[in-house]
Enzyme design. Structure first.
Site, PDB file in Angstrom:
ATOM      1  N   GLY A  73       0.652  -1.299   0.106  1.00 57.16           N
ATOM      2  CA  GLY A  73       0.381   0.096  -0.051  1.00 57.16           C
ATOM      3  C   GLY A  73       1.018   0.866  -0.336  1.00 57.16           C
ATOM      4  N   THR A  74       1.677   1.706   0.691  1.00 59.83           N
ATOM      5  CA  THR A  74       2.993   2.533   0.869  1.00 59.83           C
ATOM      6  C   THR A  74       3.436   2.900  -0.436  1.00 59.83           C
ATOM      7  OG1 THR A  74       3.167   1.969   3.000  1.00 59.83           O
ATOM      8  CG2 THR A  74       5.060   3.640   2.310  1.00 59.83           C
ATOM      9  N   ASN A 152      -8.868   3.350   8.161  1.00 58.91           N
ATOM     10  CA  ASN A 152      -8.441   2.334   8.683  1.00 58.91           C
ATOM     11  C   ASN A 152      -8.937   2.227  10.344  1.00 58.91           C
ATOM     12  OD1 ASN A 152      -6.874   3.873   8.470  1.00 58.91           O
ATOM     13  ND2 ASN A 152      -4.972   3.016   9.651  1.00 58.91           N
ATOM     14  N   GLN A 180      -8.096  -0.288   2.458  1.00 59.23           N
ATOM     15  CA  GLN A 180      -9.139  -0.760   3.346  1.00 59.23           C
ATOM     16  C   GLN A 180     -10.190  -1.370   2.958  1.00 59.23           C
ATOM     17  OE1 GLN A 180      -8.498  -1.746   6.492  1.00 59.23           O
ATOM     18  NE2 GLN A 180      -6.338  -0.968   7.351  1.00 59.23           N
ATOM     19  N   SER A 200      -3.436  -3.555  -1.182  1.00 65.19           N
ATOM     20  CA  SER A 200      -2.163  -3.670  -0.504  1.00 65.19           C
ATOM     21  C   SER A 200      -3.068  -5.025  -0.085  1.00 65.19           C
ATOM     22  CB  SER A 200      -1.972  -3.657   1.207  1.00 65.19           C
ATOM     23  OG  SER A 200      -1.257  -3.908   1.627  1.00 65.19           O
ATOM     24  N   GLY A 201      -1.440  -6.365  -0.719  1.00 63.09           N
ATOM     25  CA  GLY A 201      -2.032  -7.476   0.081  1.00 63.09           C
ATOM     26  C   GLY A 201      -2.508  -8.237   1.715  1.00 63.09           C
ATOM     27  N   HIS A 202      -1.343  -7.351   2.071  1.00 64.93           N
ATOM     28  CA  HIS A 202      -1.668  -8.122   3.553  1.00 64.93           C
ATOM     29  C   HIS A 202      -2.618  -7.490   4.224  1.00 64.93           C
ATOM     30  CE1 HIS A 202      -0.546  -5.047   6.007  1.00 64.93           C
ATOM     31  NE2 HIS A 202       0.006  -4.977   5.263  1.00 64.93           N
ATOM     32  N   THR A 238      12.341  -7.239 -10.970  1.00 65.67           N
ATOM     33  CA  THR A 238      12.053  -8.169 -11.629  1.00 65.67           C
ATOM     34  C   THR A 238      10.678  -9.045 -10.286  1.00 65.67           C
ATOM     35  OG1 THR A 238      14.039  -9.039 -11.729  1.00 65.67           O
ATOM     36  CG2 THR A 238      11.950 -11.092 -11.315  1.00 65.67           C
ATOM     37  N   CYS A 326      -0.360   5.717  23.540  1.00 61.50           N
ATOM     38  CA  CYS A 326       0.522   4.440  23.944  1.00 61.50           C
ATOM     39  C   CYS A 326       0.423   3.450  23.519  1.00 61.50           C
ATOM     40  CB  CYS A 326       0.034   4.161  25.640  1.00 61.50           C
ATOM     41  SG  CYS A 326      -0.181   6.087  26.355  1.00 61.50           S
TER      42      CYS A 326
END
Lengths: 404, 301
Positions: A73-74, A152, A180, A200-202, A238, A326
């Site tokens: 994604g980035t 997200n 998302q 994005s794949g993940h 590649t 946090c």
């Protein structure tokens, strides 16, 4: 983390589907040829890459030639933004929103130091955009509008096609970070106003390190990664073939399960959300209730702090996420929840549960069984029991609305 | 995920000292309460002490915290460290001792231990009737240090009031930047903007500054010496005195200003910098841009 954990942090990343692992494994061992090679050994790998491209295109309602594989994604977001600007060097204005992912926000902020002006559209308490503000911001100098499909953190879905119509009238390019949304909302690029779209794949049960950029045919593109002529010169290097094969398989499965899986996730999400809201006093849902991803709920538990909630959940093998400072590794509170103007008592105690097609009834029951006790324990420690504490009011007043 | 010690996790999951202490009706017993923290950071702590008035001994301590894992563990550690000690002994507890008691805290969470130490100080000050300084304007600016909830207004004020020149000094004065340290670069920028603001030939700061207004008119030698003396007394000496030094005006001859550096300033290895930064630039700004400041060696007098 224990393998039996209850994983409700699917907007962060997802488990790789076993069928996807199976599909990609041969491309590490038996079929390790270079897809660009002239020989048959590489050629058969090239065919697998083409199939994956078709599978991703099918999920988006796009054509095979409109898909560029990326590292995730980035890279997709970076490549789209930079390409749009390089293709229109005379235009120096970008429009985005205050609640984008850092993969977009940080690029825009860097571009500001390079002479571009950027409009960051605001959001309301539900995290929703004002289309009048968008219209007022569009000028002939606007090169690009880059807006996420769905947020997200809250799951709020933006009216992408309504936005797109306005963008098209202005002559700017329209990029959508749909990391998302893909696999959760049906997409059809053939009838869409979107020029570029990142996925994005993940986030869809493929591994990390693979993604794709949809590029509408005819849109001028300047590659960010230059080298060999792979992917028609639009993204050199590649191909990550096992990743590409995995993404293709993931796209196929997402398309197959989209309707039934999202309906099931929505039903489970709604039960989780409603039961928590009904059984735990002083909590509220963050986000647009009418336009939201089916798998996401973000709930603010007043007067307590998110990291403390997460660590108690963690003790019960439950994984969730927090909009609090946090838990995120930095001390800065969530820019998304802050942009929505939430009081600090809510945003610091906000927890995001994000489901996937593997989430079960029993897992939701386990969260429902433990959550009231966690909140009660932490509230017993808290100096704030209600909004009438002078100390709290003074601090809320002093920090609300400060910063972005 | 933060890397917490087993001690932190144990105290977090099994807190023993949480709660409030009601005002006591027992003779000779007083309850003291101290509140600190910032809702912006997500950490706030209220500490309750049960104090035996004759001995000033802390018979019991309890806390309430709106905070993360390390805030809860730090509060537990603090109570364990101070129960049974006198107020004077308790005042010596440092945030480092709290962190050490926990087997350490992640660097970015060190502010939780500072918060414990500050709550203790606040409670004891309240007990002793010492009022903390309050600055009404501090809450209005943009938040710079999220660890301690400190605004740019407060940072600018402390820079101006104390002539601070480094982020490290700002941290020492208001703790901004003393938590995760991610705002140190911003603090450097604020220092630079304050410096430019004070050096600017026009603007609000000038309007407020009668010394500068006077400097715009040609000064007689007597007026010039009087103004130099005034700037030294009002703006330079308080800073040097705070650092254990001092300065005395020895002579003014045209644009040459001779001063005697005293105390720590006289022996300080950075006294040349003190001369140029703290004294010469200030006098050039306030009196005349042509002034040159030199130190007179006391041994040569």
């Amino acid at each position: 983390m224990h393998k039996d954990c209850i994983y409700l942090d699917n907007n962060a990343t997802t488990k790789v589907d076993p069928a996807i692992v199976e599909a990609m494994l041969p491309y590490f061992s038996d079929y390790y040829g270079n897809p660009s090679s002239m020989h048959t050994f590489g050629g058969q790998v090239g065919k697998a890459v083409r199939l994956a491209r078709e599978q991703v295109a099918a999920l988006l309602g796009a054509e095979e030639s409109e898909i560029i594989f990326t590292s995730g994604g980035t890279e997709g977001d970076n490549a789209a933004i930079r390409a749009a600007l390089l293709a229109q060097p005379q235009k120096r204005h970008i429009i985005t929103t205050q609640v984008e992912h850092p993969a977009v926000l940080n690029v825009c902020q860097q571009l500001e130091t390079q002479g571009y002006s950027v409009t960051y559209l605001s959001v309301n308490r539900q995290g929703q955009l004002d289309l009048n503000e968008l219209e007022a911001s569009l000028t002939g100098n606007t090169a690009l509008v880059t807006i996420m499909y769905a947020n997200n953190e809250t799951g709020t879905v933006f009216p992408i096609e309504q936005i797109g119509l306005r963008v098209k009238e202005s002559g700017a390019l329209f990029h959508v970070d749909a990391v998302q949304a893909v696999g959760k909302i049906p997409m059809n690029m053939k009838t869409s106003t979107i020029d570029m779209l990142t996925l994005s794949g993940h986030k869809m049960h493929a591994p990390k390190g693979i993604g794709a950029l949809y590029l509408r045919r005819g849109v001028r593109f300047r590659p960010m990664i230059i080298g060999g002529g792979q992917q028609r010169g639009r993204r050199a290097g590649t191909e990550n073939v096992p990743g590409v094969v995995a993404l293709g398989k993931a796209a196929e499965l997402e398309l197959l399960h989209l309707e039934e899986a999202t309906a099931r996730e929505k039903q489970l999400r709604d039960r989780l959300e409603q039961t928590l809201i009904n059984t735990i006093p002083n909590c509220e849902v963050n986000g647009d209730p009418a336009n939201r991803l089916p798998n996401t709920t973000n709930i603010g538990f007043k007067y307590i702090e998110g990291e403390a909630i997460l660590l108690h959940l963690n003790k019960h093998n439950i994984c969730a996420s927090s909009g609090s400072a946090c838990s995120s590794g930095s001390l800065e509170p969530s820019h998304v929840l802050r942009a929505m103007g939430l009081p600090y008592t809510i945003l610091h105690g906000s927890i995001r549960f994000s489901l996937c097609r593997y989430t079960t009834e029993a897992e939701i029951d386990a969260v429902l069984a433990i959550m009231p006790d966690i909140v009660e324990r932490l509230r017993a420690l808290s100096p704030f029991k209600n909004d009438n504490v002078g100390w709290l009011q003074q601090q809320e007043k002093s920090v609300l609305g400060v910063g972005r | 995920m933060w890397d917490y010690t087993d001690k932190v996790m144990d105290l977090f999951y099994n807190p023993k000292n949480q709660g409030e202490l009601e005002d006591s009706t027992e003779p000779g017993i007083k309850i003291a309460v101290g509140e600190v923290g910032s809702i912006a950071c997500g950490d706030a702590l209220r500490l309750h002490l049960k104090v035996e008035e004759t001995t000033e001994k802390i018979l019991e301590a309890r806390y309430q915290t709106f905070g993360c894992t390390s805030a809860i563990a730090s509060s537990e550690a603090l109570v364990d460290l101070i129960q049974g000690s006198t107020l004077d002994e308790a005042l010596k507890v440092t945030n480092k001792e709290i962190a050490d008691y926990l087997g350490g805290l992640p660097q970015a969470k060190m502010h939780c231990s500072v918060m414990g130490q500050e709550a203790l100080e606040a409670a004891i000050y309240n007990y002793r009737g010492i009022a903390p300084e309050v600055h009404e304007d501090d809450d209005e600016g943009a938040l710079v240090c999220t660890c301690f909830g400190i605004s740019d207004t407060k940072i600018k004020r402390v820079i101006r009031e104390n002539n601070l020149t480094t982020a490290e000094e700002v941290t020492n004065y208001v703790k901004a930047g003393g938590g995760c340290g991610s705002c140190l670069a911003t603090i450097d920028d604020i220092i630079e903007s304050v410096r430019q603001e004070s050096a600017a030939p026009s603007g609000n700061s000038l309007k407020k500054n009668t010394a500068s207004q006077q400097a715009e008119k040609p000064l007689t030698p007597v007026q010039k010496i009087a103004l130099i003396q005034k700037v030294l007394d009002e703006e330079v000496r308080p800073v040097l005195i705070a650092d254990g030094g001092d300065v005395e005006l020895y002579d003014v001859d045209g644009d040459s200003v001779k001063v005697l550096l005293q105390g720590a300033c006289g022996s300080c290895s950075s006294s040349t910098a003190t001369l140029k930064i703290a004294i010469e630039s200030r006098l050039r700004d306030r009196v005349s841009k042509d002034l040159v400041v030199e130190a007179v060696e006391p041994s040569l007098l």
